[in-house]
Design an enzyme around this catalytic site. Structure first.
Site, mmCIF file in Angstrom:
data_model
loop_
_atom_site.group_PDB
_atom_site.id
_atom_site.type_symbol
_atom_site.label_atom_id
_atom_site.label_comp_id
_atom_site.label_asym_id
_atom_site.label_seq_id
_atom_site.Cartn_x
_atom_site.Cartn_y
_atom_site.Cartn_z
ATOM 1 N N LYS A 172 -151.517 119.322 29.890
ATOM 2 C CA LYS A 172 -150.077 119.606 29.841
ATOM 3 C C LYS A 172 -149.797 120.971 29.235
ATOM 4 C CE LYS A 172 -149.688 119.948 25.477
ATOM 5 N NZ LYS A 172 -150.610 119.702 24.534
ATOM 6 N N SER B 283 -164.293 117.494 32.592
ATOM 7 C CA SER B 283 -162.925 117.989 32.436
ATOM 8 C C SER B 283 -162.789 119.446 32.869
ATOM 9 C CB SER B 283 -162.510 117.845 30.968
ATOM 10 O OG SER B 283 -161.164 118.225 30.827
ATOM 11 N N GLY C 219 -159.710 121.371 22.709
ATOM 12 C CA GLY C 219 -159.173 121.895 21.454
ATOM 13 C C GLY C 219 -158.470 123.218 21.645
ATOM 14 N N SER C 220 -157.678 123.371 22.707
ATOM 15 C CA SER C 220 -156.997 124.649 22.953
ATOM 16 C C SER C 220 -155.511 124.529 23.244
ATOM 17 C CB SER C 220 -157.576 125.390 24.145
ATOM 18 O OG SER C 220 -158.856 125.127 24.324
ATOM 19 N N GLY C 221 -154.945 123.341 23.088
ATOM 20 C CA GLY C 221 -153.488 123.245 23.251
ATOM 21 C C GLY C 221 -153.040 122.719 24.598
ATOM 22 N N GLY D 231 -153.732 119.745 25.741
ATOM 23 C CA GLY D 231 -153.721 118.280 25.723
ATOM 24 C C GLY D 231 -155.036 117.660 26.178
ATOM 25 N N GLU E 252 -155.186 108.638 20.616
ATOM 26 C CA GLU E 252 -154.678 109.917 20.091
ATOM 27 C C GLU E 252 -154.498 109.851 18.570
ATOM 28 O OE1 GLU E 252 -154.764 112.941 21.621
ATOM 29 O OE2 GLU E 252 -152.626 113.289 21.814
ATOM 30 N N ASP F 234 -148.000 114.167 24.216
ATOM 31 C CA ASP F 234 -149.131 114.588 25.061
ATOM 32 C C ASP F 234 -149.635 113.430 25.923
ATOM 33 O OD1 ASP F 234 -148.803 116.924 23.705
ATOM 34 O OD2 ASP F 234 -150.803 117.014 22.829
HETATM 35 N N1 LIG Z 1 -163.655 115.881 27.747
HETATM 36 C C1 LIG Z 1 -163.791 115.501 26.476
HETATM 37 N N2 LIG Z 1 -164.947 114.909 26.067
HETATM 38 C C2 LIG Z 1 -165.083 114.529 24.779
HETATM 39 N N3 LIG Z 1 -164.157 114.702 23.792
HETATM 40 C C3 LIG Z 1 -163.020 115.289 24.143
HETATM 41 C C4 LIG Z 1 -162.758 115.715 25.491
HETATM 42 N N4 LIG Z 1 -161.551 116.277 25.516
HETATM 43 C C5 LIG Z 1 -161.050 116.212 24.245
HETATM 44 N N5 LIG Z 1 -161.928 115.625 23.419
HETATM 45 C C6 LIG Z 1 -161.752 115.366 21.966
HETATM 46 O O1 LIG Z 1 -160.477 115.892 21.597
HETATM 47 C C7 LIG Z 1 -160.638 116.946 20.614
HETATM 48 C C8 LIG Z 1 -159.632 118.069 20.855
HETATM 49 O O2 LIG Z 1 -158.360 117.553 20.547
HETATM 50 P P1 LIG Z 1 -157.197 118.438 19.928
HETATM 51 O O3 LIG Z 1 -156.026 117.555 19.890
HETATM 52 O O4 LIG Z 1 -157.636 119.086 18.661
HETATM 53 O O5 LIG Z 1 -156.982 119.614 21.024
HETATM 54 P P2 LIG Z 1 -156.188 119.576 22.406
HETATM 55 O O6 LIG Z 1 -155.797 118.181 22.714
HETATM 56 O O7 LIG Z 1 -157.026 120.280 23.403
HETATM 57 O O8 LIG Z 1 -154.912 120.473 22.098
HETATM 58 P P3 LIG Z 1 -153.373 119.994 21.810
HETATM 59 O O9 LIG Z 1 -153.461 118.709 21.047
HETATM 60 O O10 LIG Z 1 -152.795 121.105 20.988
HETATM 61 O O11 LIG Z 1 -152.761 119.914 23.142
HETATM 62 C C9 LIG Z 1 -162.075 117.437 20.816
HETATM 63 O O12 LIG Z 1 -162.559 118.019 19.618
HETATM 64 C C10 LIG Z 1 -162.800 116.131 21.154
HETATM 65 O O13 LIG Z 1 -163.085 115.394 19.982
HETATM 66 C C1 LIG Z 2 -148.447 119.935 17.873
HETATM 67 C C2 LIG Z 2 -147.953 118.774 18.716
HETATM 68 O O1 LIG Z 2 -146.521 118.761 18.646
HETATM 69 C C3 LIG Z 2 -148.291 118.960 20.189
HETATM 70 C C4 LIG Z 2 -149.750 119.101 20.475
HETATM 71 O O2 LIG Z 2 -149.916 119.289 21.876
HETATM 72 C C5 LIG Z 2 -148.516 117.487 18.157
HETATM 73 C C6 LIG Z 2 -147.830 116.238 18.704
HETATM 74 O O3 LIG Z 2 -146.692 116.287 19.165
HETATM 75 O O4 LIG Z 2 -148.478 115.168 18.634
HETATM 76 MG MG LIG Z 3 -154.646 117.013 21.386
#
Ligand SMILES: Nc1ncnc2c1ncn2[C@@H]1O[C@H](COP(=O)(O)OP(=O)(O)OP(=O)(O)O)[C@@H](O)[C@H]1O
Ligand SMILES: C[C@@](O)(CCO)CC(=O)[O-]
Ligand SMILES: [Mg+2]
Length: 399
Positions: free
Chosen positions: A11, A137, A142-144, A146, A198, A209
């Site tokens: 997302k 994937s 871990g880059s925002g 979702g 989550e 998300d």
């Molecule tokens: N394909 C995957 N395989 C295994 N673990 C995953 C995978 N995708 C996400 N994860 C888990 O989710 C963590 C990243 O979640 P995090 O919420 O920090 O970042 P994000 O979801 O990419 O960003 P945001 O929450 O800001 O949108 C990873 O460190 C891992 O533990």
């Molecule tokens: C930072 C945040 O607002 C969005 C992360 O994609 C956390 C959340 O809403 O759960």
């Molecule tokens: Mg996340």
């Protein structure tokens, strides 16, 4: 050996990240980058002790295996029944999962995976028996974008489908890959399980998300309430991944700490973000039929994104790499804001309809000269999709 699969999108957040955790509205949309999970159920062996649960993570290139006997000893209580109701992971269960993970040597450089592994073990052992799950994937982790939500939604989707609790309702027109949609009630259940996953990864997620990954489309989300936004003009966004790793759980906790230190000031910040999200959602829904109306709609969106970015800086979640993206795109008169939790990760740039491809390619080339990675994405597509038994695309692996 039975096979089924699920995929769930990542997302973008157009407005309102972080503030949404504190009750403000936010606007998010699904993108066409997916996490896919496929599942093979092991036939029940005569020698039950030999049965294992396997997890093959294609992106970090790691596989994990747990003997089912060991899982049963530690985790599979009679809680394992009843996938029709999503339950939270109790602190005792989370502690048992942590002990199980300690038995694995996760490389220090990939220790961030343990949150995802904990969510996997919780969801799997709460919903199903022995089997092997493969995950791949398109999303940077871990880059925002979702990735954690897409992981929990696709995982809950495949497990609930294999358990016979969720069923597909029909194919997606124009896509001959065997992916099918899921009915509204089933999506609600997947969303509730994914939210529990989550919670293990994020600590205190707002639920936005997992909701947008499950239901797709473009949504306004406030205090758990979701409104579908109908947009007649697609919003075009460029995503830039700064490749600076960060962790949503820590960033969300940091904003909450700032909010407790400066409660009045931060309440005003969250309130301002709420107004921005409300305005963004009404602008998105405005029908624009000619060039002038489209341009004015885009100018309003750009201004609101700029204001939201300023407030995210107030919350302390920007980063020098994000500021570099902002400065670079501004040279081309384009407006950007961070998306997701910030602290590095991804930045959104609004691409006006009238921008030529030539200029867009120049912007991308300049961003990539900083070692950033750009994605051109379609915004507002489908949410969770499943593939029940004999998926035509499935060939021993998820593609
Ligand atoms: N394909 C995957 N395989 C295994 N673990 C995953 C995978 N995708 C996400 N994860 C888990 O989710 C963590 C990243 O979640 P995090 O919420 O920090 O970042 P994000 O979801 O990419 O960003 P945001 O929450 O800001 O949108 C990873 O460190 C891992 O533990
Ligand atoms: C930072 C945040 O607002 C969005 C992360 O994609 C956390 C959340 O809403 O759960
Ligand atoms: Mg996340």
């Amino acid at each position: 050996m039975e096979v089924c699969a699920a995929r769930a999108p990542g997302k973008i957040i157009l407005a309102g990240e972080h503030a949404v955790v504190h009750g403000s509205a936010a606007v998010a949309a699904a993108i066409d980058l997916y996490t896919r999970c496929s599942l093979c159920l092991m036939p029940l062996a005569d020698d039950e002790a030999a049965a294992t649960l396997e997890l093959d993570l294609k992106d970090p290139g790691l596989t994990f295996s747990w003997p089912c006997g060991r899982l049963r000893e530690v985790l599979l209580t009679d809680e394992a029944a009843g996938a029709r109701e999503a339950r939270p992971c109790s602190p005792d269960r989370l502690a048992s999962i942590a002990r199980l993970l300690e038995e694995h040597e996760i490389p220090e450089a990939k220790i961030w995976l343990s949150a995802g592994l904990s969510a996997f073990l919780f969801l799997y052992t709460s919903i199903l028996g022995p089997g092997k799950v493969t995950v791949s994937s398109d999303l940077p982790m871990g880059s925002g974008l979702g990735s954690s939500a897409a992981f929990c939604v696709s995982m809950s989707g495949v497990l609930l489908t294999a358990a016979g609790v969720v069923t597909a309702v029909g194919g997606i027109s124009g896509e001959g890959m065997g992916w099918e949609l899921v009915g509204k009630d089933d999506l609600e259940l997947v969303n509730r399980w994914a939210f529990q996953g989550e919670k293990i990864i994020h600590g205190k997620p707002s639920g936005i998300d997992n909701a947008v990954s499950t239901f797709g489309s473009m949504i306004k989300f406030k205090k758990g309430e979701l409104t579908n936004l109908k947009s007649s003009n697609p919003v075009k966004m460029l995503i830039t991944d700064t490749r600076v790793g960060r962790n949503t759980k820590a960033l969300v906790a940091g904003v909450s700490e700032r909010a407790s230190r400066h409660s009045d000031a931060m309440a005003s910040v969250f309130n301002a973000v709420n107004s921005i999200s409300e305005e963004v959602s009404s602008i998105v829904e405005l029908a624009a039929n000619d060039e002038i109306a489209i341009t004015s709609k885009e100018e309003k969106l750009a201004e609101l994104m700029e204001m939201n970015q300023g407030l995210l800086q107030c919350m302390g979640v920007s980063h020098s790499s994000i500021e570099t993206v902002l400065r670079t795109t501004l040279k081309f008169n384009l407006v950007s804001k961070l998306t997701g939790a910030g602290g590095g990760g991804c930045v959104l740039t609004l691409i006006p309809t009238m921008l030529s491809n030539l200029v867009l390619e120049k912007v991308i080339a300049e961003l990539e000269s900083h070692s950033f990675r750009c994605f051109k994405v379609e915004v507002g597509g489908q949410g969770l999709q499943v593939c029940q038994g004999g998926c035509s695309y499935f060939n021993g692996d998820v593609v």
